[in-house]
Structures are given as C-alpha cells and as structure tokens.
Design an enzyme around this catalytic site. Sequence first.
Site, PDB file in Angstrom:
ATOM      1  N   LYS A  36      44.254  17.119  -9.684  1.00 63.09           N
ATOM      2  CA  LYS A  36      43.110  18.215  -9.837  1.00 63.09           C
ATOM      3  C   LYS A  36      41.827  17.025  -9.945  1.00 63.09           C
ATOM      4  O   LYS A  36      41.089  16.884  -9.160  1.00 63.09           O
ATOM      5  CB  LYS A  36      43.103  17.820 -12.034  1.00 63.09           C
ATOM      6  CG  LYS A  36      43.819  18.052 -12.251  1.00 63.09           C
ATOM      7  CD  LYS A  36      43.516  18.502 -13.715  1.00 63.09           C
ATOM      8  CE  LYS A  36      43.852  19.761 -15.004  1.00 63.09           C
ATOM      9  NZ  LYS A  36      43.950  19.225 -16.367  1.00 63.09           N
ATOM     10  N   PHE A 250      29.172  37.928 -32.816  1.00 54.17           N
ATOM     11  CA  PHE A 250      30.909  37.733 -33.627  1.00 54.17           C
ATOM     12  C   PHE A 250      31.576  39.403 -34.431  1.00 54.17           C
ATOM     13  O   PHE A 250      32.069  38.759 -35.306  1.00 54.17           O
ATOM     14  CB  PHE A 250      31.144  36.611 -33.850  1.00 54.17           C
ATOM     15  CG  PHE A 250      31.606  35.683 -32.562  1.00 54.17           C
ATOM     16  CD1 PHE A 250      30.843  35.701 -32.078  1.00 54.17           C
ATOM     17  CD2 PHE A 250      32.716  34.902 -32.553  1.00 54.17           C
ATOM     18  CE1 PHE A 250      30.900  34.599 -30.055  1.00 54.17           C
ATOM     19  CE2 PHE A 250      33.771  34.298 -31.720  1.00 54.17           C
ATOM     20  CZ  PHE A 250      32.094  33.947 -30.403  1.00 54.17           C
ATOM     21  N   GLY A 258      42.314  35.555 -29.199  1.00 53.86           N
ATOM     22  CA  GLY A 258      42.872  34.923 -28.082  1.00 53.86           C
ATOM     23  C   GLY A 258      42.372  33.246 -28.067  1.00 53.86           C
ATOM     24  O   GLY A 258      41.461  33.164 -28.840  1.00 53.86           O
ATOM     25  N   CYS A 261      41.589  27.823 -28.472  1.00 53.93           N
ATOM     26  CA  CYS A 261      40.357  27.482 -29.689  1.00 53.93           C
ATOM     27  C   CYS A 261      41.168  28.071 -30.999  1.00 53.93           C
ATOM     28  O   CYS A 261      41.578  28.044 -31.741  1.00 53.93           O
ATOM     29  CB  CYS A 261      38.618  27.244 -29.362  1.00 53.93           C
ATOM     30  SG  CYS A 261      38.868  26.597 -28.107  1.00 53.93           S
TER      31      CYS A 261
HETATM   32  C1  UGA Z   1      35.797  29.346 -28.975  1.00 55.69           C
HETATM   33  C2  UGA Z   1      34.043  29.002 -29.645  1.00 55.69           C
HETATM   34  O1  UGA Z   1      33.225  30.334 -29.609  1.00 55.69           O
HETATM   35  C3  UGA Z   1      33.106  27.871 -29.003  1.00 55.69           C
HETATM   36  O2  UGA Z   1      32.051  28.307 -29.474  1.00 55.69           O
HETATM   37  C4  UGA Z   1      34.410  27.165 -29.179  1.00 55.69           C
HETATM   38  O3  UGA Z   1      33.117  25.836 -28.617  1.00 55.69           O
HETATM   39  C5  UGA Z   1      35.583  26.946 -28.755  1.00 55.69           C
HETATM   40  O4  UGA Z   1      36.038  27.861 -28.768  1.00 55.69           O
HETATM   41  C6  UGA Z   1      36.125  25.545 -28.871  1.00 55.69           C
HETATM   42  O5  UGA Z   1      36.640  24.887 -29.860  1.00 55.69           O
HETATM   43  O6  UGA Z   1      36.584  24.382 -27.671  1.00 55.69           O
HETATM   44  P1  UGA Z   1      36.255  30.692 -26.688  1.00 55.69           P
HETATM   45  O7  UGA Z   1      37.768  30.434 -27.282  1.00 55.69           O
HETATM   46  O8  UGA Z   1      35.763  29.940 -25.054  1.00 55.69           O
HETATM   47  O9  UGA Z   1      34.926  29.479 -27.511  1.00 55.69           O
HETATM   48  O10 UGA Z   1      36.034  32.253 -26.760  1.00 55.69           O
HETATM   49  P2  UGA Z   1      34.979  33.630 -27.472  1.00 55.69           P
HETATM   50  O11 UGA Z   1      33.700  33.523 -27.036  1.00 55.69           O
HETATM   51  O12 UGA Z   1      34.323  32.041 -29.157  1.00 55.69           O
HETATM   52  O13 UGA Z   1      36.164  33.812 -27.830  1.00 55.69           O
HETATM   53  C7  UGA Z   1      37.202  33.972 -28.610  1.00 55.69           C
HETATM   54  C8  UGA Z   1      37.929  35.047 -28.969  1.00 55.69           C
HETATM   55  O14 UGA Z   1      37.996  35.758 -29.548  1.00 55.69           O
HETATM   56  C9  UGA Z   1      38.146  35.880 -27.482  1.00 55.69           C
HETATM   57  O15 UGA Z   1      39.723  36.409 -27.349  1.00 55.69           O
HETATM   58  C10 UGA Z   1      37.237  37.443 -27.518  1.00 55.69           C
HETATM   59  O16 UGA Z   1      37.651  38.001 -26.791  1.00 55.69           O
HETATM   60  C11 UGA Z   1      37.371  36.996 -29.525  1.00 55.69           C
HETATM   61  N1  UGA Z   1      36.406  37.802 -29.647  1.00 55.69           N
HETATM   62  C12 UGA Z   1      35.059  37.106 -29.512  1.00 55.69           C
HETATM   63  C13 UGA Z   1      36.225  38.755 -30.695  1.00 55.69           C
HETATM   64  O17 UGA Z   1      37.581  39.474 -30.575  1.00 55.69           O
HETATM   65  N2  UGA Z   1      35.291  39.403 -31.260  1.00 55.69           N
HETATM   66  C14 UGA Z   1      33.912  38.870 -30.934  1.00 55.69           C
HETATM   67  O18 UGA Z   1      32.716  39.719 -31.992  1.00 55.69           O
HETATM   68  C15 UGA Z   1      33.696  37.886 -30.137  1.00 55.69           C
END
Ligand code: UGA
Length: 445
Positions: A36, A250, A258, A261
């Site tokens: 890395k 959301f 998934g 986080c």
């Molecule tokens: C998430 C949070 O959004 C961030 O604020 C946080 O900092 C991060 O975790 C972390 O703890 O590091 P992330 O896991 O990158 O970010 O992705 P998201 O965009 O939140 O999506 C997470 C999952 O939820 C995905 O599988 C997405 O498809 C799903 N999702 C999201 C839904 O099924 N519906 C929605 O309306 C939004």
Amino acid sequence: MSNITVAGTGYVGLVTGVCLAEVGHQVTCVDNNDEKIYLLRQGISPIYEPGLDELIVKNTENGKLDFTTDYQSVYAHSDVIFIGVGTPENEDGSANLNYVFTVAKEIAESVEQDCLVVVKSTVPIGTNDRVEAYIKAHLKHNVKIEVASNPEFLAQGTAVRDTLYASRIVIGTESDEAKQILMDVYEPFKLPILAMNRRSAEMVKYASNDFLALKISFINDIANLCEKVGANIEDVTNGMSYDERIGNRFLNPGIGYGGSCFPKDTKALHWLAEEEGYILRTVKAAIDVNEKQKYALIKKARNDFPTFNEKKVAVLGLTFKPGTDDLREAPSIPNIRLLLNEGARIQAFDPVGIENYKKLFPDQISYKHSIEEALEDAELCFIFTEWPEIKEMDLGLFKEKMKTPYIYDGRNCFSLYEIQNKGVNYHSIGRPSVIEYGVLDEVQA
Ligand code: UGA
C-alpha cells in the site's frame, strides 16, 4: 500548522490524512502494509475513491503529504497522531479493537515529545479512556500524552467531499488543552465544530450510523407492506418527505444496507448495550429486518423459478453501493452464493467491483464487461447495485438480449413508467410488478 501523523491508510485514515494535508497541515500517513505504501508513494490510491488520487498527487508534490511504514521515526516527533485503523466485527458482533491497540502500543513505545492521540476509528463507548490508560502504562519516554475522540462521518464514494465539506466535526476531549489543539487542527476547514466529552463523541458516531440504518430498515419494512396492500413506496416516501421532520434522504428501499459501517456498527452498539444490561430494541429490529431484506429479491424470483438449477442468471451490480469497489457486506454476496449453490450459471457485470469479486469467486462466475454481455441469453436478471450505468441503460436491451426477460430489481433503478411497454416482467421493492412478457406479445399477435 501542526505536524500530523495518521495511522492506517484505509478509507478513514487515508482520506483524513489527505484532506488534512489539503488544508495545509504537514501529514505523514503510516501503514504496516509495504505494498500500500509503495502504491501511495507512486500517487496511486489502494482504494477506489473519486477525487482521492488527484489530491494524493497534488499534496505529495507540494511536500505536504508523505507515506511510510517506519512508524517509529514519525511517531517520535508528531504533535498529533490520528488513529484511523479498522475495527472489524468479532464473531459475537462486538467490535474488534486489536488494530487500535496495536497502534496504541507502537505509539507508546515511540513517542519522544508531548502529543495528542486522536481516535478516528469507530470504537465502542469508553475505548478512548482505555487507549489513554494503555498508552500511559506503556510509555518509554517521559512525555505527556492525551487521547481525544474525533469520529468521522464520511461515506464511501463521496469520502473526500464528506471530509472537506463535512456537516460537522465532533471532538471529544477531557481537557481544554486537547480541545484547543483539535480546534486548531480543524480551524482551516471552516466547519461547525461540536466539542463534548470523549464518551459523548464516541456515542455520536454510533447513534448517527444506527439511526440511519434504522431509517433504511424502517422504510424496507414499509415497502414490504406496500407490496401486500397495493401501495407504491415511491409515492409513500414522497408523501412523507414533505414533512421536514422526516426529510427525503435515506428513505430508499432496497435489498438492505451493506458496507463496512452500518452492519458492523448496529451489531456493535447492540452488543455493547447488552453488556450494560440494556436491550436496544430499535437497533435489534433494524438488524433483523436487514438480515431478511437481503433475500427479498430471491423470494420474488422463486415465484417464477422454483429452482435456479442450470438457469442462466444475469447479475447487474456487485458492490454494496455505487461509487465504490468495496464488497464488504454487499447484499450481492449471500444472494450469489445461494444461486451458485443451487446450480445457477451466473454472468455478472459491475463497473468497478469485478476485480475484487474475483478474489471471492474466482471461477464460479462468468464476469462480463458490459451490461449487454451480462444479459446475453439470460433467463432472469438480478440488479443488486444502482450504478448510474445501470440506471441509464437502454431498457430495450432486456427483451432484446435475454432469453426470457424476468427482472428483479433490488434498488428500484427504473421508474415504473419507463419500464412499461418494454415487454418484460419487472419486480422491484415496494412497488407493483410490471407483467408484460408473453402478455404483450399475445396482445400484439
Ligand atoms: C455510512 C454513513 O452514511 C456515513 O455517514 C458514515 O461515516 C460511514 O457509514 C462510516 O461509518 O464510516 P457508507 O457505509 O459508506 O457510509 O455508505 P452509505 O451511503 O451510508 O450506504 C450504506 C448502505 O445503505 C448501502 O448498502 C446503501 O445501499 C444502503 N442504503 C442507503 C439504502 O439501502 N437506502 C438508502 O436510502 C440509503
């Protein structure tokens, strides 16, 4: 500007380090993975994150950013050390803090000047206290060390923007001195800074992620009910969203959340609460709904295909969400495993996730580099990720390329209006199905 070191070059550590350099700090990123660090020194990011490579190159060239495996030398003379290593899930759902404590030990053994250690990794409430006690107990030199909490709120795919233009910066400290150091570090970002004690800061992170996960599970629950009672979840969420207390974000139904986080952080907080003798019922419900939701599409497909044995299955989208090559907890994985176990022949397309997928399923899947190829001759098609390429695809391709155009869309990529008159059978989440394959042909004949 401070002399800053960031431990860990994963999503959290690397993006933090790069953005701190971008606002003017002198930053060294440390990782024990030679490969890395080698890549980063060439200006290549080991993770796919829009905009990151450019900032790595820019800040390396202007001398603000450096990468090394030699933690001893850099920890020795840092003003601030950020810990941004992973905290994966243990088998029982608790957070695994091995990487955090390995770095804490290395810091304790290396620091030669007073220094603020800042925990950015997502850690259970109380961990900062433990890290501070641990470092103090293992110090080799007579220096003053304090630990502060500074959770991150970046999402993959928008990590650089989420860091440079964050909604807020949360800092948890136990002394005015530590608070002032972090205020100074973040001053150039010109963002709202919320200062509190360490345990509250640690809790803000979990409560935020778990609330978002709960929002998703709630809307998935309602979407499933919409299907039963003949309502359309799109209209329902739209109707809800005009209430500003609810909002419109959301609330996208799908095949569950998934990523690295939400699945981990919901389980970790639930586990932690149980340890305290408290059951977090709402979070538990979010976890349970999500577990079941992963299989919502397969359940629909079963109505049309009692077995997937020998069926040619097109899969569009493999990653846990668009904009990332990360496959951690991607809902596609348990679904594909189930299909393969039943003897399905899978041809899969994803714009960036294929190389990583090959590490999980090297030979069992036929990987395709276009949507057309993935659909070729398929009897059914699953959509697991809402990549723009998929949302904007020519909808005529389903009928044109597939042997039988049965589509199961786990991310509601197309409006019901646009998928109509395409001669396909289309099932999505929380919306009425469109049944035209065979039917339209008969009408036209
Ligand atoms: C998430 C949070 O959004 C961030 O604020 C946080 O900092 C991060 O975790 C972390 O703890 O590091 P992330 O896991 O990158 O970010 O992705 P998201 O965009 O939140 O999506 C997470 C999952 O939820 C995905 O599988 C997405 O498809 C799903 N999702 C999201 C839904 O099924 N519906 C929605 O309306 C939004």
